[in-house]
Design a protein around this motif. Sequence first.
Motif, mmCIF file in Angstrom:
data_model
loop_
_atom_site.group_PDB
_atom_site.id
_atom_site.type_symbol
_atom_site.label_atom_id
_atom_site.label_comp_id
_atom_site.label_asym_id
_atom_site.label_seq_id
_atom_site.Cartn_x
_atom_site.Cartn_y
_atom_site.Cartn_z
ATOM 1 N N GLN A 95 0.829 -1.207 0.000
ATOM 2 C CA GLN A 95 0.000 0.000 0.000
ATOM 3 C C GLN A 95 0.862 1.254 0.000
ATOM 4 O OE1 GLN A 95 -2.249 -0.963 3.497
ATOM 5 N NE2 GLN A 95 -3.926 -1.913 2.353
ATOM 6 N N ARG A 96 1.977 1.243 0.735
ATOM 7 C CA ARG A 96 2.876 2.403 0.743
ATOM 8 C C ARG A 96 3.561 2.560 -0.619
ATOM 9 N NH1 ARG A 96 0.065 1.958 4.219
ATOM 10 N NH2 ARG A 96 0.282 2.387 6.439
ATOM 11 N N LEU A 97 3.889 1.462 -1.265
ATOM 12 C CA LEU A 97 4.479 1.555 -2.607
ATOM 13 C C LEU A 97 3.471 2.163 -3.578
ATOM 14 C CD1 LEU A 97 6.361 -1.868 -2.918
ATOM 15 C CD2 LEU A 97 7.294 0.366 -2.307
ATOM 16 N N ARG A 98 2.213 1.812 -3.389
ATOM 17 C CA ARG A 98 1.177 2.380 -4.232
ATOM 18 C C ARG A 98 1.072 3.893 -4.030
ATOM 19 N NH1 ARG A 98 -1.823 1.485 -8.873
ATOM 20 N NH2 ARG A 98 -3.778 2.634 -8.716
ATOM 21 N N GLU A 99 1.226 4.357 -2.779
ATOM 22 C CA GLU A 99 1.196 5.797 -2.512
ATOM 23 C C GLU A 99 2.377 6.489 -3.181
ATOM 24 O OE1 GLU A 99 1.027 6.239 1.724
ATOM 25 O OE2 GLU A 99 -0.717 4.918 1.904
ATOM 26 N N GLY A 100 3.551 5.903 -3.051
ATOM 27 C CA GLY A 100 4.705 6.314 -3.838
ATOM 28 C C GLY A 100 5.461 7.547 -3.405
ATOM 29 N N ASP A 101 4.988 8.322 -2.434
ATOM 30 C CA ASP A 101 5.716 9.527 -2.034
ATOM 31 C C ASP A 101 6.871 9.140 -1.106
ATOM 32 O OD1 ASP A 101 4.805 9.923 0.943
ATOM 33 O OD2 ASP A 101 2.966 9.497 -0.183
ATOM 34 N N PRO A 102 7.830 10.052 -0.904
ATOM 35 C CA PRO A 102 9.019 9.703 -0.098
ATOM 36 C C PRO A 102 8.698 9.214 1.306
ATOM 37 C CG PRO A 102 9.417 11.711 -1.338
ATOM 38 C CD PRO A 102 7.971 11.375 -1.541
ATOM 39 N N ASP A 103 7.715 9.851 1.972
ATOM 40 C CA ASP A 103 7.373 9.415 3.332
ATOM 41 C C ASP A 103 6.823 7.990 3.327
ATOM 42 O OD1 ASP A 103 8.186 11.803 4.382
ATOM 43 O OD2 ASP A 103 6.169 12.662 4.530
ATOM 44 N N ALA A 104 5.988 7.679 2.344
ATOM 45 C CA ALA A 104 5.415 6.332 2.262
ATOM 46 C C ALA A 104 6.501 5.297 1.994
ATOM 47 C CB ALA A 104 4.352 6.281 1.175
ATOM 48 N N LEU A 105 7.431 5.620 1.116
ATOM 49 C CA LEU A 105 8.515 4.671 0.807
ATOM 50 C C LEU A 105 9.424 4.475 2.020
ATOM 51 C CD1 LEU A 105 9.452 5.722 -2.854
ATOM 52 C CD2 LEU A 105 7.996 3.842 -2.099
ATOM 53 N N ALA A 106 9.673 5.565 2.783
ATOM 54 C CA ALA A 106 10.480 5.435 4.003
ATOM 55 C C ALA A 106 9.770 4.542 5.020
ATOM 56 C CB ALA A 106 10.753 6.819 4.589
ATOM 57 N N HIS A 107 8.449 4.700 5.103
ATOM 58 C CA HIS A 107 7.668 3.855 6.010
ATOM 59 C C HIS A 107 7.752 2.396 5.569
ATOM 60 C CE1 HIS A 107 3.557 3.145 8.186
ATOM 61 N NE2 HIS A 107 4.559 2.528 8.779
ATOM 62 N N ALA A 108 7.672 2.163 4.236
ATOM 63 C CA ALA A 108 7.780 0.797 3.723
ATOM 64 C C ALA A 108 9.123 0.181 4.110
ATOM 65 C CB ALA A 108 7.604 0.802 2.208
ATOM 66 N N GLU A 109 10.208 0.980 4.017
ATOM 67 C CA GLU A 109 11.530 0.459 4.399
ATOM 68 C C GLU A 109 11.574 0.084 5.877
ATOM 69 O OE1 GLU A 109 15.196 2.145 3.314
ATOM 70 O OE2 GLU A 109 14.503 2.929 1.380
ATOM 71 N N ARG A 110 10.969 0.914 6.712
ATOM 72 C CA ARG A 110 10.971 0.606 8.154
ATOM 73 C C ARG A 110 10.230 -0.699 8.428
ATOM 74 N NH1 ARG A 110 9.811 6.140 8.471
ATOM 75 N NH2 ARG A 110 7.634 5.759 9.070
ATOM 76 N N MET A 111 9.135 -0.927 7.710
ATOM 77 C CA MET A 111 8.380 -2.168 7.924
ATOM 78 C C MET A 111 9.153 -3.388 7.426
ATOM 79 S SD MET A 111 4.322 -1.281 7.470
ATOM 80 C CE MET A 111 4.418 -0.272 6.003
ATOM 81 N N VAL A 112 9.964 -3.216 6.388
ATOM 82 C CA VAL A 112 10.853 -4.311 5.971
ATOM 83 C C VAL A 112 11.772 -4.682 7.134
ATOM 84 C CG1 VAL A 112 12.764 -4.948 4.450
ATOM 85 C CG2 VAL A 112 10.766 -3.780 3.516
ATOM 86 N N GLY A 113 12.288 -3.652 7.817
ATOM 87 C CA GLY A 113 13.153 -3.905 8.968
ATOM 88 C C GLY A 113 12.443 -4.644 10.085
ATOM 89 N N THR A 114 11.164 -4.320 10.317
ATOM 90 C CA THR A 114 10.434 -5.007 11.388
ATOM 91 C C THR A 114 10.186 -6.470 11.022
ATOM 92 O OG1 THR A 114 8.234 -4.384 10.562
ATOM 93 C CG2 THR A 114 9.291 -2.870 12.084
ATOM 94 N N ILE A 115 9.897 -6.735 9.746
ATOM 95 C CA ILE A 115 9.712 -8.137 9.326
ATOM 96 C C ILE A 115 10.992 -8.924 9.542
ATOM 97 C CG2 ILE A 115 9.335 -9.637 7.330
ATOM 98 C CD1 ILE A 115 7.415 -7.497 6.234
#
Length: 571
Positions: A95-115
């Motif tokens: 969903q964050r990749l779909r949003e595509g803005d820098p904040d969303a992509l940064a959030h996606a990276e953080r969630m990769v770290g949590t996984i």
Amino acid sequence: MNERRLPTNGPEALDAAETYVTKIGGDNAGKLAFNADNIAARSRQGKEQILAVSALRSSDGCYTELADAAVADFTPDGRRKPGFNTTSHLIAIAQRLREGDPDALAHAERMVGTIASFTRELVHSEVARDANIPDKDEAFRQLDGMILEHIDDAQDPRSLISRIRRWKDPLAAFKFGVDWVIHSDDEYLSVTGIGERLAQYLYLTYLRIRGVVSLPMSIEPAYQSIFRNIDRDADSSATIEYMRDLISRQIAAHLETGGVVVAGGYLPLLGSQRGYSDKTGALLASATQRTGRDVVYLVEKEFPLMSADPKRVPGAQTVRRMTHFLARELFGDNRGAKSGALHPEALDMLAQQKIPVVVMNPEQPVLENNTTLIQDFDAQPDGVEIVTSKDVPFALQIADSALVGNPVFDADMMHFFSRHGAAIQHIATSEGTVSFTFHEGEFGEPLRKALDEHLAVHYGISDPHVIQSRKDLALIYCLGNNMQRPGQAAKATTAFELAGIDIQFITQGLNEAVMTFLVRKEDADAAVQMLHSVFISVDDAEYDQAKARFYRAITALIARRKHDPRQLPHE
């Protein structure tokens, strides 16, 4: 396939089968050490095995702080559920990749770290407690390598973190059913399915560390053509048959080596549907049967199928044998009781191939009383065997005699509620009313206004009293393989009377496998417990003796009133 007598219970079905197809999901997927013990033991018994592994998750509170607040699951009363759900985080990343803005992509990276953090902590704890892994450091190294490769190795172009950092086009992330797919580097990838693929390779690695020969089941080379045509396939049956054939040939080759076949719980197309990991397991079982083997499908849960939820009803008993029809009524998430052991469409896939299903707790001995066998058989009349309940968001009654019995009106209401996201569960009619219960939706002001307008425009009805609504309800289910015994409905209503509970709605079809009763939500637990006492806990002979005494007393009372004019009501 050899002809043989049908098994009559779980242990017989397990003993008769050559090949076990096991769905490993929910919290059980995270129990690598225990599952490795079970898999090794079954291999020593000479059983061929195919595993369908879902994404790792845990309800252990020690992992709650790792979960991203944006994807936390909550209970109906608003409390945060403990633990960590990998798939929920992957969906949020898409969903964050779909949003595509820098904040969303940064959030996606953080969630990769949590996984990655959750998976490492869980896997390390499994290795640490496993007495059959002497070299812990080497096991950590190999398993950490799998997590890096799939999730957070910034140097590996195929890892999830690398794909996110190369992300350019938000429109290249799209939702297909419940699946999230990205189109990156001229290839399609299911973000949802990453969790299943990671779990598959963690299990392969873990089993090899334990000395169990294991082989991956993968048809990923075929994924790209399936994804490219997935939205153009009006009829999915040809694609599913194509995958079944590929899987069948690969399984036949793998099983000849004597190894355990490990598959992820995701396949394209099926991955777009609810219950996709169950359906993937069912397709694996069907493909295995096609190789000429006797197959049993294992569903591993905390409990076998019980006469009631043992956490809510003391004295709940194992239901040792169940027809596919009864299981469909129990598992169904639309009009069924939504008991959740297996997705109903996966059950249908297995039933069509006559593949037996055994539901069991793998931590308990394989005994008849610890297993439930799901397979069609000639069920003898045995009354109610299961009592359960599910919440109902709301119910409606429309009272206008001009509408009732009008087939156009009935069909119109089905379409109207479907368009407004309210899924009808049951319909009951009388001479002047039609009543609906719903298993999805909410009767808030927008739906009320839309329904008022619809009735006014199409039927000329503007009386606000025509519509009556109720909320905070529950459906009570009484189910059995064959309830063709006189007095089952009377017995049920007696239980409600004994519990002091008002019944608002009753349904029973000609199948005589299920009765449902609508009650207030606050009465559901008491209703289930009293029904279970009357149908399951109390001995039938003792109940019949008490009922006979009651009937004699009532008959005598009626006789006295009939012959004593003073007992008759005055005109």
